[in-house]
Design a protein around this motif. Sequence first.
Motif, PDB file in Angstrom:
ATOM      1  N   SER A  20       0.825  -1.215   0.000  1.00 32.96           N
ATOM      2  CA  SER A  20       0.000   0.000   0.000  1.00 32.96           C
ATOM      3  C   SER A  20       0.859   1.265   0.000  1.00 32.96           C
ATOM      4  CB  SER A  20      -0.953   0.015   1.197  1.00 32.96           C
ATOM      5  OG  SER A  20      -0.230   0.042   2.412  1.00 32.96           O
ATOM      6  N   GLU A  21       2.052   1.185   0.579  1.00 32.89           N
ATOM      7  CA  GLU A  21       2.914   2.365   0.682  1.00 32.89           C
ATOM      8  C   GLU A  21       3.611   2.701  -0.632  1.00 32.89           C
ATOM      9  OE1 GLU A  21       3.666   1.716   5.443  1.00 32.89           O
ATOM     10  OE2 GLU A  21       5.367   1.487   4.080  1.00 32.89           O
ATOM     11  N   LEU A  22       3.561   1.804  -1.596  1.00 32.56           N
ATOM     12  CA  LEU A  22       4.025   2.102  -2.944  1.00 32.56           C
ATOM     13  C   LEU A  22       2.830   2.391  -3.850  1.00 32.56           C
ATOM     14  CD1 LEU A  22       6.783   0.407  -5.015  1.00 32.56           C
ATOM     15  CD2 LEU A  22       4.570   0.893  -6.042  1.00 32.56           C
ATOM     16  N   LEU A  23       1.824   1.533  -3.814  1.00 30.87           N
ATOM     17  CA  LEU A  23       0.705   1.657  -4.747  1.00 30.87           C
ATOM     18  C   LEU A  23      -0.171   2.878  -4.489  1.00 30.87           C
ATOM     19  CD1 LEU A  23      -0.353  -2.079  -5.142  1.00 30.87           C
ATOM     20  CD2 LEU A  23       1.071  -0.691  -6.668  1.00 30.87           C
ATOM     21  N   GLU A  24      -0.414   3.225  -3.230  1.00 29.41           N
ATOM     22  CA  GLU A  24      -1.271   4.395  -2.939  1.00 29.41           C
ATOM     23  C   GLU A  24      -0.622   5.710  -3.368  1.00 29.41           C
ATOM     24  OE1 GLU A  24      -4.557   4.629  -1.863  1.00 29.41           O
ATOM     25  OE2 GLU A  24      -4.453   2.510  -2.388  1.00 29.41           O
ATOM     26  N   PRO A  25       0.656   5.968  -3.022  1.00 28.88           N
ATOM     27  CA  PRO A  25       1.276   7.199  -3.537  1.00 28.88           C
ATOM     28  C   PRO A  25       1.349   7.203  -5.071  1.00 28.88           C
ATOM     29  CG  PRO A  25       2.509   6.400  -1.658  1.00 28.88           C
ATOM     30  CD  PRO A  25       1.508   5.322  -2.017  1.00 28.88           C
ATOM     31  N   MET A  26       1.634   6.036  -5.672  1.00 27.59           N
ATOM     32  CA  MET A  26       1.695   5.959  -7.129  1.00 27.59           C
ATOM     33  C   MET A  26       0.344   6.343  -7.738  1.00 27.59           C
ATOM     34  SD  MET A  26       2.373   2.680  -9.599  1.00 27.59           S
ATOM     35  CE  MET A  26       4.141   2.589  -9.409  1.00 27.59           C
ATOM     36  N   ARG A  27      -0.720   5.794  -7.194  1.00 31.03           N
ATOM     37  CA  ARG A  27      -2.068   6.096  -7.688  1.00 31.03           C
ATOM     38  C   ARG A  27      -2.372   7.598  -7.537  1.00 31.03           C
ATOM     39  NH1 ARG A  27      -6.085   7.473  -5.266  1.00 31.03           N
ATOM     40  NH2 ARG A  27      -5.459   6.711  -3.230  1.00 31.03           N
ATOM     41  N   ALA A  28      -2.073   8.149  -6.356  1.00 32.91           N
ATOM     42  CA  ALA A  28      -2.349   9.566  -6.099  1.00 32.91           C
ATOM     43  C   ALA A  28      -1.556  10.461  -7.055  1.00 32.91           C
ATOM     44  CB  ALA A  28      -2.018   9.912  -4.649  1.00 32.91           C
ATOM     45  N   LEU A  29      -0.298  10.135  -7.274  1.00 31.22           N
ATOM     46  CA  LEU A  29       0.532  10.932  -8.179  1.00 31.22           C
ATOM     47  C   LEU A  29      -0.001  10.873  -9.604  1.00 31.22           C
ATOM     48  CD1 LEU A  29       3.963   9.895  -6.700  1.00 31.22           C
ATOM     49  CD2 LEU A  29       3.089  12.244  -6.779  1.00 31.22           C
ATOM     50  N   LYS A  30      -0.362   9.675 -10.053  1.00 37.16           N
ATOM     51  CA  LYS A  30      -0.887   9.533 -11.419  1.00 37.16           C
ATOM     52  C   LYS A  30      -2.236  10.240 -11.565  1.00 37.16           C
ATOM     53  CE  LYS A  30       1.615   5.398 -12.810  1.00 37.16           C
ATOM     54  NZ  LYS A  30       1.533   3.987 -13.233  1.00 37.16           N
ATOM     55  N   GLU A  31      -3.063  10.210 -10.518  1.00 41.00           N
ATOM     56  CA  GLU A  31      -4.344  10.928 -10.562  1.00 41.00           C
ATOM     57  C   GLU A  31      -4.128  12.430 -10.727  1.00 41.00           C
ATOM     58  OE1 GLU A  31      -6.628   9.932  -7.069  1.00 41.00           O
ATOM     59  OE2 GLU A  31      -7.179   7.967  -7.876  1.00 41.00           O
ATOM     60  N   HIS A  32      -2.980  12.919 -10.281  1.00 38.68           N
ATOM     61  CA  HIS A  32      -2.643  14.342 -10.408  1.00 38.68           C
ATOM     62  C   HIS A  32      -1.731  14.591 -11.611  1.00 38.68           C
ATOM     63  CE1 HIS A  32      -4.328  14.442  -6.377  1.00 38.68           C
ATOM     64  NE2 HIS A  32      -4.500  15.737  -6.581  1.00 38.68           N
ATOM     65  N   ASP A  33      -1.712  13.624 -12.537  1.00 35.08           N
ATOM     66  CA  ASP A  33      -1.033  13.751 -13.828  1.00 35.08           C
ATOM     67  C   ASP A  33       0.495  13.736 -13.767  1.00 35.08           C
ATOM     68  OD1 ASP A  33      -3.504  13.859 -15.174  1.00 35.08           O
ATOM     69  OD2 ASP A  33      -3.655  16.014 -14.774  1.00 35.08           O
ATOM     70  N   ALA A  34       1.081  13.228 -12.691  1.00 38.32           N
ATOM     71  CA  ALA A  34       2.536  13.072 -12.630  1.00 38.32           C
ATOM     72  C   ALA A  34       2.938  11.800 -13.377  1.00 38.32           C
ATOM     73  CB  ALA A  34       3.007  12.994 -11.183  1.00 38.32           C
ATOM     74  N   THR A  35       4.147  11.794 -13.888  1.00 35.33           N
ATOM     75  CA  THR A  35       4.749  10.589 -14.451  1.00 35.33           C
ATOM     76  C   THR A  35       5.504   9.914 -13.310  1.00 35.33           C
ATOM     77  OG1 THR A  35       4.984  11.638 -16.599  1.00 35.33           O
ATOM     78  CG2 THR A  35       6.393   9.718 -16.163  1.00 35.33           C
ATOM     79  N   VAL A  36       5.289   8.625 -13.127  1.00 32.22           N
ATOM     80  CA  VAL A  36       5.892   7.906 -12.008  1.00 32.22           C
ATOM     81  C   VAL A  36       6.728   6.748 -12.526  1.00 32.22           C
ATOM     82  CG1 VAL A  36       5.434   6.634  -9.880  1.00 32.22           C
ATOM     83  CG2 VAL A  36       3.914   8.508 -10.553  1.00 32.22           C
ATOM     84  N   ASP A  37       7.976   6.669 -12.066  1.00 35.55           N
ATOM     85  CA  ASP A  37       8.851   5.539 -12.387  1.00 35.55           C
ATOM     86  C   ASP A  37       9.203   4.792 -11.117  1.00 35.55           C
ATOM     87  OD1 ASP A  37       9.042   6.171 -15.100  1.00 35.55           O
ATOM     88  OD2 ASP A  37      10.950   7.246 -14.868  1.00 35.55           O
ATOM     89  N   VAL A  38       9.067   3.472 -11.141  1.00 35.19           N
ATOM     90  CA  VAL A  38       9.586   2.639 -10.063  1.00 35.19           C
ATOM     91  C   VAL A  38      11.051   2.388 -10.395  1.00 35.19           C
ATOM     92  CG1 VAL A  38       9.467   0.400  -8.901  1.00 35.19           C
ATOM     93  CG2 VAL A  38       7.349   1.599  -9.546  1.00 35.19           C
ATOM     94  N   VAL A  39      11.917   2.798  -9.481  1.00 37.20           N
ATOM     95  CA  VAL A  39      13.364   2.661  -9.633  1.00 37.20           C
ATOM     96  C   VAL A  39      13.824   1.611  -8.629  1.00 37.20           C
ATOM     97  CG1 VAL A  39      15.587   3.858  -9.431  1.00 37.20           C
ATOM     98  CG2 VAL A  39      13.587   5.079 -10.351  1.00 37.20           C
TER      99      VAL A  39
END
Length: 189
Positions: A20-39
């Motif tokens: 949840s600590e990876l998927l929830e921030p990822m979802r929130a960022l994408k909902e706000h139109d950010a590009t997200v990369d898992v590094v």
Amino acid sequence: MSHLTGKRVAILAADGFEQSELLEPMRALKEHDATVDVVSPEAGKVQGFKHFEKGEQVAVDVKLSDAEAGRYDALVIPGGLFNPDTLRIDEKALAFTREFFKAGKPVAAICHGPWVLANAGVLEGRTVTSVPNIRKDLENAGAKWTDEEVVVDQGLVTSRTPDDLPAFCAKLIEEIDEGKHRGQQRSAA
């Protein structure tokens, strides 16, 4: 609602991240139109956990050895036990993390994630929170620890547990929207 169009965020993760600590921030960022990369230190996929049980695997977008902090506007470090324990002894992960602090870019870490910050040597004089079991480690690294849902200190966002994810994600979005940070210190609940 802020929009993060054009903003790029790195989520630094290894096997054993709290799902949840990876998927929830990822979802929130994408909902706000950010590009997200898992590094991640390894290519392929990283294994998530729901506490002590295996959870979902998440695809790695960029191998850590190929990642450049300068290409990102912010960094997120999820918790879990194994993920930050692996990353905090990976010199490439620590160097990658330090670059965000040097540039004054927002960094967010939750649960055990601040362990990485402690080993990166970036907590001196910072106010943070985390899961209580790593409090002494963070204090020994020079941080002032407080037991709050979310703490923001000069663009550094920290939270305690998955229960704090709504506040953590909201502050993460806010800090990225504001951009680079220098000299301001505040705490928010």
